[in-house]
Design a protein around this motif. Structure first.
Motif, short mmCIF file in Angstrom:
data_model
loop_
_atom_site.label_atom_id
_atom_site.label_comp_id
_atom_site.label_asym_id
_atom_site.label_seq_id
_atom_site.Cartn_x
_atom_site.Cartn_y
_atom_site.Cartn_z
N PRO A 368 0.80 -1.24 0.00
CA PRO A 368 0.00 0.00 0.00
C PRO A 368 0.82 1.27 0.00
CG PRO A 368 -0.03 -1.04 2.17
CD PRO A 368 0.64 -2.01 1.25
N ASN A 369 2.07 1.20 0.48
CA ASN A 369 2.88 2.43 0.60
C ASN A 369 4.01 2.47 -0.43
OD1 ASN A 369 1.39 3.35 2.86
ND2 ASN A 369 2.58 2.01 4.20
N VAL A 370 3.80 1.85 -1.57
CA VAL A 370 4.84 1.87 -2.59
C VAL A 370 4.99 3.29 -3.14
CG1 VAL A 370 3.29 1.33 -4.51
CG2 VAL A 370 5.69 0.68 -4.64
N ALA A 371 6.24 3.69 -3.44
CA ALA A 371 6.50 5.04 -3.93
C ALA A 371 6.04 5.19 -5.39
CB ALA A 371 7.99 5.35 -3.83
N LYS A 372 5.78 6.43 -5.76
CA LYS A 372 5.43 6.70 -7.15
C LYS A 372 6.70 6.62 -8.02
CE LYS A 372 1.37 9.66 -6.47
NZ LYS A 372 0.77 10.98 -6.76
N VAL A 373 6.47 6.38 -9.33
CA VAL A 373 7.57 6.36 -10.28
C VAL A 373 7.26 7.34 -11.40
CG1 VAL A 373 8.17 3.96 -9.78
CG2 VAL A 373 6.55 4.46 -11.59
N LYS A 374 8.29 7.81 -12.08
CA LYS A 374 8.11 8.71 -13.21
C LYS A 374 8.37 7.92 -14.49
CE LYS A 374 9.34 13.24 -15.07
NZ LYS A 374 10.16 14.45 -14.90
N ILE A 403 1.44 -11.32 -8.88
CA ILE A 403 1.97 -10.00 -9.22
C ILE A 403 2.14 -9.22 -7.92
CG2 ILE A 403 1.59 -7.85 -10.49
CD1 ILE A 403 -0.10 -9.42 -12.45
N GLU A 404 3.36 -8.72 -7.70
CA GLU A 404 3.67 -8.04 -6.44
C GLU A 404 4.30 -6.68 -6.73
OE1 GLU A 404 5.58 -10.64 -3.35
OE2 GLU A 404 5.80 -11.98 -5.05
N THR A 405 4.08 -5.75 -5.82
CA THR A 405 4.80 -4.48 -5.83
C THR A 405 5.39 -4.25 -4.45
OG1 THR A 405 2.83 -3.21 -5.21
CG2 THR A 405 3.28 -3.47 -7.58
N GLY A 406 6.42 -3.43 -4.40
CA GLY A 406 7.06 -3.14 -3.13
C GLY A 406 8.32 -2.31 -3.36
N MET A 407 9.12 -2.18 -2.31
CA MET A 407 10.38 -1.44 -2.38
C MET A 407 11.53 -2.40 -2.11
SD MET A 407 9.45 1.72 -3.03
CE MET A 407 10.96 2.63 -2.67
N ASN A 408 12.62 -2.21 -2.84
CA ASN A 408 13.77 -3.09 -2.66
C ASN A 408 15.03 -2.34 -3.07
OD1 ASN A 408 15.32 -5.43 -2.23
ND2 ASN A 408 15.12 -6.02 -4.37
N ASP A 409 15.95 -2.13 -2.10
CA ASP A 409 17.25 -1.49 -2.36
C ASP A 409 17.09 -0.15 -3.07
OD1 ASP A 409 18.58 -3.61 -1.18
OD2 ASP A 409 18.81 -4.70 -3.07
N GLY A 410 16.11 0.64 -2.66
CA GLY A 410 15.94 1.97 -3.24
C GLY A 410 15.16 2.00 -4.52
N GLY A 470 9.02 -22.70 -12.51
CA GLY A 470 8.42 -21.42 -12.85
C GLY A 470 9.44 -20.34 -13.12
N THR A 471 8.93 -19.16 -13.44
CA THR A 471 9.78 -18.02 -13.80
C THR A 471 9.31 -16.78 -13.06
OG1 THR A 471 10.19 -18.94 -16.00
CG2 THR A 471 10.63 -16.59 -15.71
N THR A 472 10.27 -15.95 -12.65
CA THR A 472 9.97 -14.67 -12.01
C THR A 472 10.75 -13.57 -12.71
OG1 THR A 472 9.60 -15.70 -9.84
CG2 THR A 472 10.08 -13.34 -9.87
N VAL A 473 10.04 -12.54 -13.16
CA VAL A 473 10.66 -11.37 -13.77
C VAL A 473 10.35 -10.16 -12.88
CG1 VAL A 473 10.81 -9.87 -15.78
CG2 VAL A 473 10.43 -12.33 -16.08
N THR A 474 11.41 -9.43 -12.52
CA THR A 474 11.26 -8.27 -11.64
C THR A 474 11.71 -7.01 -12.37
OG1 THR A 474 11.67 -9.63 -9.68
CG2 THR A 474 11.92 -7.25 -9.43
N LEU A 475 10.84 -6.01 -12.37
CA LEU A 475 11.19 -4.69 -12.91
C LEU A 475 11.49 -3.77 -11.73
CD1 LEU A 475 8.38 -4.25 -15.61
CD2 LEU A 475 10.54 -5.50 -15.78
N ASN A 476 12.70 -3.23 -11.69
CA ASN A 476 13.10 -2.30 -10.64
C ASN A 476 13.10 -0.88 -11.21
OD1 ASN A 476 13.66 -4.21 -8.51
ND2 ASN A 476 15.45 -4.84 -9.69
N LEU A 477 12.16 -0.06 -10.73
CA LEU A 477 11.98 1.30 -11.24
C LEU A 477 12.46 2.31 -10.21
CD1 LEU A 477 8.39 0.58 -12.44
CD2 LEU A 477 10.21 1.23 -14.00
N PRO A 478 13.18 3.34 -10.65
CA PRO A 478 13.59 4.37 -9.69
C PRO A 478 12.39 5.17 -9.19
CG PRO A 478 14.20 5.00 -11.92
CD PRO A 478 13.69 3.60 -12.00
#
Length: 492
Positions: A368-374, A403-410, A470-478
């Motif tokens: 619920p508290n994931v940061a916004k991205v540009k 499908i998950e969202t969250g924060m990881n290493d900035g 299975g397979t996991t793909v993670t998109l890390n957005l600033p």
């Protein structure tokens, strides 16, 4: 005489108490040789108690001052004053003195003649040299072991059967086992079958060899290694042992792949301009005339079918051209602040239709508290659509899509996981390359476009896969930083 502690140190608690008989030159030469060549272990067992100088009255003080040994004018007087003496060394080599000693020495006193004493002193010298060589060898061995253990490369010392005779600390640390538990094992267990093939080549040819191997760790991440095998030969030139070294080149391989992809993208960008002008215009003409023919009267069924094929293929080609044109455009156009959770909800409300019929269970775990991205929201949603399509196609019998969202290493993290068939290691290198597809259809630009979007946004793409799991793909957005716009700061 000097301090008596010198004499006490030489004679106290010794297995042998020695009296030396000779003239001053012989005694001095013997003593210097004995002191120079005897090592500490021998001196702890031997103690010189006194010396006798039969018929010598000149300069006794020099010897006493030099060595602190009591001197006597006769050997009989030496034995009377030192009844603890149990060995006498005759240092002159004179036959008359030796005969006198053989006849008159007490039974408990052993006579050692000069030649015999010299022989034992040579033994002491050899022992000292051996000890020095042993210490030097131990020092060299320790230094070599320290150097090898500090290397990042994994090193194995093998026999010709592939049995491990030794390894460095890097191998033990990776396996989490002590070296003694690794010794005796096989190279296949520590490295893998690819390394065993390199070993066989070296054994067969007697030459060093190199090869590349790919492995997958317990987290499903691909690792790339470079294997080097070196033969160790005897003096006759026969190979007796093998040294195998494995170097992790995962990061280097990843950078090389990214560079190759960048070169491909540059080529595609140049090609797209040519395609737009030289192919698309004739394609419009073909499509237009085909539509005109379809409206003509008097066409038979076979002619209509052929024209329909022309139209469908024209549309398919136009779709591929649009994909290429979109791929070459900058992805940061129309980038604005966006809520990733909202984009996921809006996308999956449409994509999730029909999952029940395909026996696919959708799980949304959105922080619920994931940061916004540009970013460009349409492109992020299209990236998610591509990932979801890939996951659905990987689960033909159904499964779980998470499908998950969250924060990881900035970074703001968007993860798509499935329980599908997984991806073989030999295909992972090409997944993000333009025009590569494992499905036999489509343009093969889906994952390549995702990586391009992430690169231009300053993000990353991570892929983890286990065959059959299975397979996991993670998109890390600033994330969007909490910084006020420059105009507002200037105004304030």
């Amino acid at each position: 005489m000097l301090d008596d502690t010198i004499t006490k140190d030489l004679s106290a608690d010794k297995q042998y108490s020695i009296g030396v008989i000779g003239d001053i030159p012989a005694l001095l030469a013997f003593w210097e040789m004995f002191r120079d060549q005897a090592n500490d272990a021998v001196l702890r067992e031997i103690g010189i108690v006194a010396a006798a100088l039969p018929g010598q009255n000149a300069l006794p003080g020099i010897y006493e001052q030099a060595h602190g040994i009591p001197l006597h004018k006769t050997w009989q007087g030496m034995l009377e004053d030192h009844p603890e003496i149990n060995m006498v060394i005759e240092a002159t080599g004179r036959q008359t003195l030796q005969s006198e000693l053989r006849t008159n020495l007490p039974a408990h006193v052993t006579l050692v003649e000069r030649d015999c004493a010299n022989f034992f002193i040579r033994l002491l010298t050899s022992d000292k040299i051996w000890v020095a060589c042993k210490l030097d060898l131990m020092h060299t061995q320790t230094m070599l072991k320290t150097i090898i253990d500090q290397l990042d490369e994994e090193i194995l010392f093998l026999d010709l059967e592939g049995t491990i005779l030794g390894c460095n600390k890097t191998v033990a640390d990776r396996l989490g086992s002590p070296k003694r538990a690794i010794v005796g094992g096989t190279v296949e267990r520590v490295f893998g079958p690819d390394e065993a093939k390199a070993l066989e080549k070296t054994i067969k040819t007697g030459q060093s060899s190199e090869s590349t191997a790919t492995s997958v760790d317990h987290e499903g991440r691909a690792h790339y290694h470079r294997i080097y095998t070196y033969p160790i030969s005897s003096e006759e030139g026969q190979v007796t042992h093998i040294v195998a070294m494995r170097r992790d080149i995962t990061r280097r391989t990843h950078l090389e792949q990214r560079l190759q992809q960048s070169e491909k993208l540059a080529s595609i960008g140049e090609l797209s301009t040519y395609i737009a002008h030289e192919i698309r215009n004739p394609l419009f003409s073909i499509s237009g005339f085909a539509n005109s023919l379809m409206r003509s009267e008097g066409l038979d069924e076979k002619t209509t079918e052929k024209i329909q094929i022309i139209l469908e293929e024209s549309k398919r080609l136009d779709k591929i051209l649009k994909s290429i044109m979109n791929f070459t455009r900058p992805t940061d156009a129309d980038a604005r602040e966006m809520n990733l959770n909202d984009a996921v909800h809006n996308t999956m409300n449409v994509m999730g239709i029909g999952f029940d019929e395909k026996n696919i269970r959708l799980i949304l775990d959105l922080h619920p508290n994931v940061a916004k991205v540009k970013a460009n929201e349409d492109q992020i949603r299209q990236s998610l659509i591509n990932l979801v399509k890939n996951s659905v196609e990987a689960m033909p019998e159904g499964g779980e899509l998470r499908i998950e969202t969250g924060m990881n290493d900035g970074f703001v993290r968007l993860t798509v996981s499935d329980t599908g068939i997984g991806i073989p290691p030999d295909k992972r290198d090409k997944l993000f390359s333009p025009f590569y597809s494992t499905k036999g259809k489509g343009s093969g630009l889906g994952l390549a476009m995702i990586r391009k979007i992430m690169d231009e946004l300053g993000g990353e793409v991570e892929l983890v896969s286990h065959e059959g799991v299975g397979t996991t793909v993670t998109l890390n957005l600033p994330p969007v930083a909490a910084v006020r716009p420059v105009a507002q700061e200037d105004a304030s």
